[in-house]
Motif scaffolding. Sequence first.
Motif, PDB file in Angstrom:
ATOM      1  N   TYR A   1       0.603  -1.024   0.217  1.00 15.98           N
ATOM      2  CA  TYR A   1       0.115  -0.152   0.165  1.00 15.98           C
ATOM      3  C   TYR A   1       0.821   1.340   0.065  1.00 15.98           C
ATOM      4  N   ARG A   2       1.928   1.213   0.948  1.00 18.10           N
ATOM      5  CA  ARG A   2       2.787   2.616   0.911  1.00 18.10           C
ATOM      6  C   ARG A   2       3.726   2.610  -0.427  1.00 18.10           C
ATOM      7  N   ASP A   3       4.370   1.592  -0.683  1.00 20.35           N
ATOM      8  CA  ASP A   3       5.523   1.463  -1.677  1.00 20.35           C
ATOM      9  C   ASP A   3       5.390   1.034  -2.887  1.00 20.35           C
ATOM     10  N   ALA A   4       4.102   0.657  -3.217  1.00 21.45           N
ATOM     11  CA  ALA A   4       3.918   0.216  -4.581  1.00 21.45           C
ATOM     12  C   ALA A   4       4.141   0.926  -5.728  1.00 21.45           C
ATOM     13  N   ASP A   5       3.945   2.290  -5.069  1.00 24.03           N
ATOM     14  CA  ASP A   5       4.121   3.185  -6.543  1.00 24.03           C
ATOM     15  C   ASP A   5       5.449   3.321  -6.835  1.00 24.03           C
ATOM     16  N   THR A   6       6.563   2.909  -6.041  1.00 20.83           N
ATOM     17  CA  THR A   6       7.957   3.039  -6.341  1.00 20.83           C
ATOM     18  C   THR A   6       8.711   1.670  -6.647  1.00 20.83           C
TER      19      THR A   6
ATOM     20  N   PRO B   1      -0.227  -7.283  11.849  1.00 16.26           N
ATOM     21  CA  PRO B   1      -0.948  -5.979  12.131  1.00 16.26           C
ATOM     22  C   PRO B   1      -0.815  -5.000  11.129  1.00 16.26           C
ATOM     23  N   ALA B   2      -1.963  -4.317  10.799  1.00 16.62           N
ATOM     24  CA  ALA B   2      -1.956  -3.249   9.812  1.00 16.62           C
ATOM     25  C   ALA B   2      -2.336  -1.709  10.474  1.00 16.62           C
ATOM     26  N   SER B   3      -2.800  -1.777  11.758  1.00 16.01           N
ATOM     27  CA  SER B   3      -2.768  -0.680  12.367  1.00 16.01           C
ATOM     28  C   SER B   3      -2.321  -0.635  13.907  1.00 16.01           C
TER      29      SER B   3
ATOM     30  N   MET C   1      -3.681   3.118   6.630  1.00 14.60           N
ATOM     31  CA  MET C   1      -3.529   4.442   6.322  1.00 14.60           C
ATOM     32  C   MET C   1      -3.368   4.762   4.940  1.00 14.60           C
ATOM     33  N   TRP C   2      -2.679   3.903   4.197  1.00 17.53           N
ATOM     34  CA  TRP C   2      -2.204   4.224   2.723  1.00 17.53           C
ATOM     35  C   TRP C   2      -3.054   3.592   1.970  1.00 17.53           C
ATOM     36  N   ILE C   3      -4.166   2.820   2.003  1.00 20.11           N
ATOM     37  CA  ILE C   3      -5.107   2.394   1.111  1.00 20.11           C
ATOM     38  C   ILE C   3      -5.689   3.502   0.611  1.00 20.11           C
ATOM     39  N   ASN C   4      -5.916   3.525  -0.901  1.00 23.59           N
ATOM     40  CA  ASN C   4      -6.591   4.318  -1.584  1.00 23.59           C
ATOM     41  C   ASN C   4      -7.408   3.403  -2.697  1.00 23.59           C
ATOM     42  N   GLU C   5      -8.268   4.261  -3.545  1.00 29.21           N
ATOM     43  CA  GLU C   5      -8.981   3.530  -4.683  1.00 29.21           C
ATOM     44  C   GLU C   5      -7.913   2.769  -5.734  1.00 29.21           C
TER      45      GLU C   5
END
Length: 321
Positions: free
Chosen positions: A174-179, A193-195, A246-250
């Motif tokens: 979720y956080r680093d997939a874009d890179t 744990p995700a939170s 917290m990094w999840i989006n559409e």
Amino acid sequence: MKKEKKKGKTMWGFIYVIAFIVTFAASAIIKMTYNPLGDKYTVHWDDSVGKIYTDFAYGDGEAHKFDLYVPADNTKETYGLVVYLHAGGFTSGDKSSDADMLKYLCSMGYVAAGINYTLRDNDHPEVSVYTQSQEIKSSIPMVIAEAEKLGYKLDRMAISGGSAGGCLALIYAYRDADTSPVPVKMVFEAVGPASFHHEDWTSYGLDKNPEAAANLFSVMSGNLITADQIAANDYDDKVKDISAYMWINENSVPTLCAYGAHDRVCPFASSRHLIDALKEHNVPYDYIEFPHSGHGLQNDNKLYGVYMDKLAEYLTRYMSN
């Protein structure tokens, strides 16, 4: 000055106690399995299935090593990569413990990788979940490069893990997939744990002890969090880098996850933030709840098969060439 010293000792005392609890729990859980591989999924490994290459380096640290499991069929133009990150409460564990899962993934035609990361222990007191997540991020380009040297060109990937490894897999997805050097197509994990909301961590007493919550979350995030911030619920920015939900989006990747309803190591209540975020942003997901199990998912054997069958569906749907 004396008060400051006493406060410092108290803080580190809490850190020691909490770290001991986490380490003790992790050492017991390592003997269980996060990879529900019964006879149906056990691979009879030989050269007709694939080859294993161990201990490639991705950095200068002692733990900066990864293993590659490559299919015997090396004739395809491109391959998918599946990374599996080991469990151990962020303080123990090794990539070798996931050999059965990695063999299974490789037998399905994927290049599979098990990656070690620096563990928080007496020799590495500076390590946090954040630094571990950064190590995983830095390892992926090296994993892809070494696979290509062996003749396996990678053009897509999935990331996964159990417990601590599940946490790190979700963060990367979720956080680093874009890179990521190749597109991340999916994530699957169990009991990660995700939170980090103190009111959910009741099994550690963090819902009633702001100082203990501040100490543990400071250690895990690598950021200084105070008891006052915990009490005021004003610390989201301090834990965001390790809070995958917290990094999840559409645009987040499809997710397969499993949690035990009686989990006290990764508190079951914390999983609701992950599921709620996936629902809110319409991310494709499957959530499998183990109603009689704790952290080891040990009391719902039939659901192991459900999880693995669903994993096979996900790999076919999202990782096909």
